[in-house]
Design an enzyme around this catalytic site. Structure first.
Site, PDB file in Angstrom:
ATOM      1  N   LYS A 227       0.818  -1.214   0.000  1.00 47.47           N
ATOM      2  CA  LYS A 227       0.000   0.000   0.000  1.00 47.47           C
ATOM      3  C   LYS A 227       0.851   1.263   0.000  1.00 47.47           C
ATOM      4  O   LYS A 227       0.459   2.279  -0.561  1.00 47.47           O
ATOM      5  CB  LYS A 227      -0.946   0.019   1.202  1.00 47.47           C
TER       6      LYS A 227
ATOM      7  N   LYS B  58      -4.483  -9.896  -6.610  1.00 45.81           N
ATOM      8  CA  LYS B  58      -5.779 -10.151  -5.958  1.00 45.81           C
ATOM      9  C   LYS B  58      -6.817  -9.112  -6.380  1.00 45.81           C
ATOM     10  O   LYS B  58      -6.478  -7.984  -6.737  1.00 45.81           O
ATOM     11  CB  LYS B  58      -5.627 -10.224  -4.435  1.00 45.81           C
TER      12      LYS B  58
ATOM     13  N   LYS C 118     -10.411  -3.390  -3.972  1.00 48.04           N
ATOM     14  CA  LYS C 118     -11.217  -2.184  -4.148  1.00 48.04           C
ATOM     15  C   LYS C 118     -10.403  -1.089  -4.807  1.00 48.04           C
ATOM     16  O   LYS C 118     -10.960  -0.151  -5.359  1.00 48.04           O
ATOM     17  CB  LYS C 118     -11.667  -1.670  -2.775  1.00 48.04           C
TER      18      LYS C 118
HETATM   19  P1  AMP Z   1     -10.957  -5.374   2.989  1.00 49.23           P
HETATM   20  O1  AMP Z   1     -11.748  -5.054   1.790  1.00 49.23           O
HETATM   21  O2  AMP Z   1      -9.502  -5.275   2.732  1.00 49.23           O
HETATM   22  O3  AMP Z   1     -11.398  -4.692   4.223  1.00 49.23           O
HETATM   23  O4  AMP Z   1     -11.212  -6.933   3.269  1.00 49.23           O
HETATM   24  C1  AMP Z   1     -12.325  -7.440   3.974  1.00 49.23           C
HETATM   25  C2  AMP Z   1     -12.282  -8.954   4.004  1.00 49.23           C
HETATM   26  O5  AMP Z   1     -12.342  -9.476   2.669  1.00 49.23           O
HETATM   27  C3  AMP Z   1     -10.996  -9.531   4.606  1.00 49.23           C
HETATM   28  O6  AMP Z   1     -11.317 -10.691   5.352  1.00 49.23           O
HETATM   29  C4  AMP Z   1     -10.174  -9.895   3.404  1.00 49.23           C
HETATM   30  O7  AMP Z   1      -9.286 -10.949   3.665  1.00 49.23           O
HETATM   31  C5  AMP Z   1     -11.246 -10.327   2.413  1.00 49.23           C
HETATM   32  N1  AMP Z   1     -10.781 -10.100   1.029  1.00 49.23           N
HETATM   33  C6  AMP Z   1     -10.454  -8.911   0.459  1.00 49.23           C
HETATM   34  N2  AMP Z   1     -10.057  -9.083  -0.828  1.00 49.23           N
HETATM   35  C7  AMP Z   1     -10.136 -10.424  -1.075  1.00 49.23           C
HETATM   36  C8  AMP Z   1      -9.881 -11.256  -2.221  1.00 49.23           C
HETATM   37  N3  AMP Z   1      -9.471 -10.727  -3.367  1.00 49.23           N
HETATM   38  N4  AMP Z   1     -10.077 -12.587  -2.092  1.00 49.23           N
HETATM   39  C9  AMP Z   1     -10.517 -13.130  -0.924  1.00 49.23           C
HETATM   40  N5  AMP Z   1     -10.771 -12.411   0.180  1.00 49.23           N
HETATM   41  C10 AMP Z   1     -10.597 -11.075   0.129  1.00 49.23           C
END
Ligand code: AMP
Ligand code: TRP
Length: 332
Positions: free
Chosen positions: A111, A194, A197
């Site tokens: 990041k 991956k 967002k």
């Molecule tokens: P975040 O959007 O970073 O707050 O992620 C929220 C949850 O979604 C966390 O448990 C992450 O590990 C999961 N997550 C985010 N991106 C992915 C992805 N590309 N594949 C699987 N899990 C994800």
């Protein structure tokens, strides 16, 4: 007692990675555990967020969780900033965790990018806040996507160091719960990155709010290779896009990868993509309808979050008080 804590950042749209990697599993776990689900707005501001947009995202994520099946009566659903004890325990953990540990965090490196000097201090200390989120409630299990595994290890190290420095057996060591299927949903344009967002291209991800046409278009344009689909997961070697799309199908249709390979092995991507778009729409459409209904009444969402924060504060207060005693803070 088993207690679950997990969090999601209100930064932009929820996407299929969030749903398959995390939220869908939370929905399943809510029957067997006491659960806290947190919209981590304090984590979000570790990178710049437009205030109006942040407020909208907090409500959208809350609505998305409820629409996906989280029951806010049975569980505690709240936004992090409304429980100040998270920040208070995070400070104590800033003094427990070591610089060397944080220096190893790959999410910070990704990041912060090349311009590390210009990253916020919050972005660097982010994992300590995450440890505080979990340990403030003595949560024992943390369902997350695979990308959060390293942060969970840091939370365990921090819990352990706190216990050993202060010679107490106070914090449990929280265990990650990472489910096999779709634990890591990849970018539709590049199967080695991956889904996130923050990717500049909206074609890289399927947002939970994309309508059936948008989903179909994104899947049609998703990167593939010229070979037919493999008939067993062994055939994914060197074919990240096939692995990703078939993994997404498995997650959405609730099948194993073997089952998906048996069903589609030998087919061309084009036929499979049509089926994938259909299953994605059938899972997402009811969630979107419910999200729209909920977002039409922001006061009701706020009421849910207010109730959740109140219950979270009540759980956190005695634990933080004990931490103060252990550390030696005077409570006059
Ligand atoms: P975040 O959007 O970073 O707050 O992620 C929220 C949850 O979604 C966390 O448990 C992450 O590990 C999961 N997550 C985010 N991106 C992915 C992805 N590309 N594949 C699987 N899990 C994800
Ligand atoms: N860091 C997590 C992410 O980006 C979100 C998060 C914050 C979290 N606090 C948490 C996840 C506590 C699990 C438990 O996905």
């Amino acid at each position: 007692m088993n207690r679950i804590f997990s969090g999601v950042q209100p930064t932009g749209n929820l996407h299929l990675g969030n749903y398959l990697g995390a939220i869908r599993n939370w929905v399943r776990l809510q029957n067997d555990y006491e659960c806290l689900f947190c919209v981590v707005d304090m984590h979000a501001i570790t990178v710049w967020q437009e205030p109006k947009q942040l407020s909208a995202s907090i409500r959208e994520v809350a609505a998305g969780l409820i629409a996906a099946g989280i029951d806010p009566k049975r569980n505690i659903l709240f936004n992090q900033s409304q429980v100040p004890a998270h920040a208070e325990l995070a400070w104590i953990f800033n003094c427990v965790a070591r610089l060397g540990w944080l220096n190893r965090m790959t999410q910070f490196k990704e990041k912060a990018g090349k311009d590390r000097e210009n990253a916020s201090v919050g972005l660097y200390a982010y994992p300590n806040l995450m440890s505080a989120d979990i340990l403030l409630y003595k949560a024992t299990h943390v369902p997350v996507g695979e990308d959060q595994k390293q942060h969970l290890e840091l939370a365990r190290d921090t819990a352990q160091k706190f216990n050993s420095d202060y010679k107490v057996d106070f914090f449990p060591l929280p265990k990650p719960l990472i489910f096999d299927t779709a634990a890591r949903v990849m970018n539709l344009r590049d199967g080695t990155k991956k889904m996130s967002k923050s990717d500049a291209s909206d074609f890289s991800r399927i947002n939970m709010t994309d309508d059936a046409d948008a989903v179909a278009k994104k899947i049609r344009k998703a990167k593939t290779d010229p070979e037919p689909l493999p008939s067993s997961p062994a055939g994914f070697e060197g074919r990240p896009e096939a692995a990703n799309l078939m993994g997404i199908y498995a997650g959405l249709a609730d099948l194993t990868l073997d089952e998906v390979c048996t069903r589609f092995g030998g087919s061309p991507f084009s036929a499979f993509k049509q089926e994938l778009a259909d299953v994605a729409a059938s899972v997402l459409t009811p969630i979107q309808d419910e999200m729209r209904r909920l977002l039409a009444d922001p006061a009701a969402i706020d009421a849910v979050l207010r109730d959740g924060a109140e219950r979270a504060r009540a759980l956190a207060a005695p634990i933080l008080r004990e931490v103060h005693d252990i550390v030696g803070f005077v409570r006059p």
